[in-house]
Design an enzyme around this catalytic site. Structure first.
Site, PDB file in Angstrom:
ATOM      1  CD  GLU A 145      -2.855  -1.323   2.337  1.00 19.01           C
ATOM      2  OE1 GLU A 145      -2.808  -0.462   3.218  1.00 19.01           O
ATOM      3  OE2 GLU A 145      -3.623  -2.302   2.377  1.00 19.01           O
ATOM      4  CG  ASN A 187      -0.659  -6.955  -1.363  1.00 21.74           C
ATOM      5  OD1 ASN A 187      -1.292  -7.555  -2.245  1.00 21.74           O
ATOM      6  ND2 ASN A 187      -1.121  -6.803  -0.134  1.00 21.74           N
ATOM      7  CG  HIS A 224      -9.968  -5.529   0.220  1.00 20.89           C
ATOM      8  ND1 HIS A 224     -10.246  -6.664   0.953  1.00 20.89           N
ATOM      9  CD2 HIS A 224      -8.667  -5.234   0.464  1.00 20.89           C
ATOM     10  CE1 HIS A 224      -9.157  -7.029   1.621  1.00 20.89           C
ATOM     11  NE2 HIS A 224      -8.184  -6.182   1.331  1.00 20.89           N
ATOM     12  CD  GLU A 251      -4.790  -7.736   1.570  1.00 21.02           C
ATOM     13  OE1 GLU A 251      -5.681  -6.988   2.027  1.00 21.02           O
ATOM     14  OE2 GLU A 251      -3.578  -7.494   1.699  1.00 21.02           O
ATOM     15  CG  ASP A 253     -12.814  -8.701   1.268  1.00 25.04           C
ATOM     16  OD1 ASP A 253     -12.594  -7.806   0.423  1.00 25.04           O
ATOM     17  OD2 ASP A 253     -12.441  -8.607   2.452  1.00 25.04           O
TER      18      ASP A 253
HETATM   19  O1  9MR Z   1      -7.770  -8.076   8.170  1.00 23.32           O
HETATM   20  C1  9MR Z   1      -6.853  -7.284   8.863  1.00 23.32           C
HETATM   21  C2  9MR Z   1      -7.473  -6.779  10.171  1.00 23.32           C
HETATM   22  O2  9MR Z   1      -7.652  -7.866  11.059  1.00 23.32           O
HETATM   23  C3  9MR Z   1      -6.610  -5.714  10.806  1.00 23.32           C
HETATM   24  O3  9MR Z   1      -7.283  -5.146  11.910  1.00 23.32           O
HETATM   25  C4  9MR Z   1      -6.260  -4.646   9.787  1.00 23.32           C
HETATM   26  C5  9MR Z   1      -5.360  -3.600  10.408  1.00 23.32           C
HETATM   27  O4  9MR Z   1      -4.860  -2.692   9.465  1.00 23.32           O
HETATM   28  O5  9MR Z   1      -5.625  -5.242   8.670  1.00 23.32           O
HETATM   29  C6  9MR Z   1      -6.468  -6.111   7.994  1.00 23.32           C
HETATM   30  O6  9MR Z   1      -5.842  -6.596   6.817  1.00 23.32           O
HETATM   31  C7  9MR Z   1      -5.497  -5.607   5.855  1.00 23.32           C
HETATM   32  C8  9MR Z   1      -4.273  -6.103   5.138  1.00 23.32           C
HETATM   33  O7  9MR Z   1      -3.230  -6.367   6.067  1.00 23.32           O
HETATM   34  C9  9MR Z   1      -3.790  -5.092   4.109  1.00 23.32           C
HETATM   35  N1  9MR Z   1      -4.859  -4.732   3.193  1.00 23.32           N
HETATM   36  C10 9MR Z   1      -6.117  -4.343   3.801  1.00 23.32           C
HETATM   37  C11 9MR Z   1      -6.583  -5.411   4.782  1.00 23.32           C
HETATM   38  C12 9MR Z   1      -7.950  -5.062   5.350  1.00 23.32           C
HETATM   39  O8  9MR Z   1      -7.912  -3.898   6.104  1.00 23.32           O
END
Ligand code: 9MR
Length: 332
Positions: A145, A187, A224, A251, A253
């Protein structure tokens, strides 16, 4: 005649090689089908049952991130990451590392750093974490990101970015040295539509890295999604692939329910299957109730662990006829 035709069509829809789980059906074309796993759920029998049965790749949802692995400067904790890795490997699954460098989920001490000392801390972090998992991971999301939302197509401002624009290539070179066997991915989210400025910005970076020999092997499209999939999603996968990198859907969904959600899942799956360079798909959790966006019911299993329409739609696509194999090379 009508009956004969129907029978033929049915036979064509269920080819002899059809498999009955996501992982096995994806493997028919040299691909994987993965999920994010949370260490805290490994004691849940329903969860682990679905995990073991369906998926061939695992990503730690939070446990390999910077705050989890280096809570204090140069003090590393791998307990939960190792737990996920060992559970997956004991079941014959591969693992994607997520993530070595990110503006998010930094430990407090790192959030307060800047400049050359932050750059050194970053290099040390990557060396130690990728070194710990050396030889055991399929891929690493080396940098996560790093591009800005909106129309600029440029980098996101962060403490890491302010150490100098070369921080991303330094991260990739450091990761390659620490674990030469892992595919190294960039990513990001909202780089799914080919026409988006953010996608173009990442594309220019990957093209530049390939031209200058910066080690990069894959681009992760987080994917997402709300209730719509970009019409040019497959073009994005194709174009990145033409740069000579794999594309992984990392990732996935998709908000919604029923046939509309199932159709969107089908489209995403088919887009990957149509491009040789697309190596596999990971959904960001198992049951809707495990999701970071649980209220949008975005996953393939309901809260009770039942297969949703979206599950059947993905499985049918994976078993379907219009599939371009993913060449499984011995090395990246
Ligand atoms: O799914 C993850 C969640 O449990 C955490 O609280 C969150 C914190 O930033 O991160 C989520 O996963 C993220 C991933 O690491 C990077 N891309 C976005 C995902 C969803 O927020």
């Amino acid at each position: 005649m009508a009956t004969l035709f129907t029978t033929t069509a049915l036979l064509a829809a269920t080819p002899a090689g059809a498999a009955s789980t996501l992982g096995a059906s994806a493997a028919q074309s040299g691909r994987y089908f993965g999920t994010a796993v949370a260490a805290g759920r490994l004691g849940d029998g329903t969860y682990v049952g679905i995990l073991n049965r369906e998926f061939s790749m695992v990503t730690a949802e939070n446990e390999m991130k910077m705050d989890a692995t280096e809570p204090n400067p140069n003090q590393f904790t791998f307990g939960n990451g190792d737990r996920i890795l060992n559970q997956a490997r004991s079941q014959g699954k591969r693992v994607r590392g997520h993530t070595l460098a990110w503006h998010g989920q930094q430990p407090g001490w790192m959030q307060r750093m800047e400049g050359p000392s932050l750059r050194s801390a970053l290099v040390n972090h990557i060396t130690k974490v990728a070194g710990h998992y050396r030889g055991q991971l399929y891929a690493w999301d080396v940098v996560n990101e790093a591009f800005a939302d909106g129309g600029s197509g440029g980098r996101r401002d962060s403490n890491l970015q302010r150490t100098g624009n070369d921080w991303i290539e330094v991260a990739f070179r450091t990761a390659r040295a620490a674990d030469p066997g892992a595919k190294l991915c960039y990513n990001d989210y909202n780089i799914d539509s080919w026409s988006a400025a953010k996608t173009q910005g990442v594309y220019r970076m990957v093209k530049d890295f390939k031209a200058r020999g910066v080690p990069i092997d894959c681009v992760g499209l987080q994917s997402h999604f709300g209730t719509g999939i970009p019409g040019d999603y497959q073009t994005t996968i194709q174009r990145f692939g033409e740069l000579g990198v794999d594309v992984q859907i990392t990732e996935l969904d998709i908000a919604g329910s029923g046939t509309q959600q199932a159709e969107n899942y089908r489209r995403v799956t088919q887009a990957c299957l149509s491009v040789a360079r697309c190596g596999g798909i990971t959904v960001w959790g198992i049951r809707d109730t495990d999701s970071w966006r649980a209220r949008e019911t975005p996953l393939l299993f309901d809260g009770a662990g039942n297969k949703k329409a979206a599950y059947n739609s993905v499985l049918n696509a994976l078993n379907g006829g219009s599939v371009v194999p993913h060449p499984t090379a011995a090395t990246h």
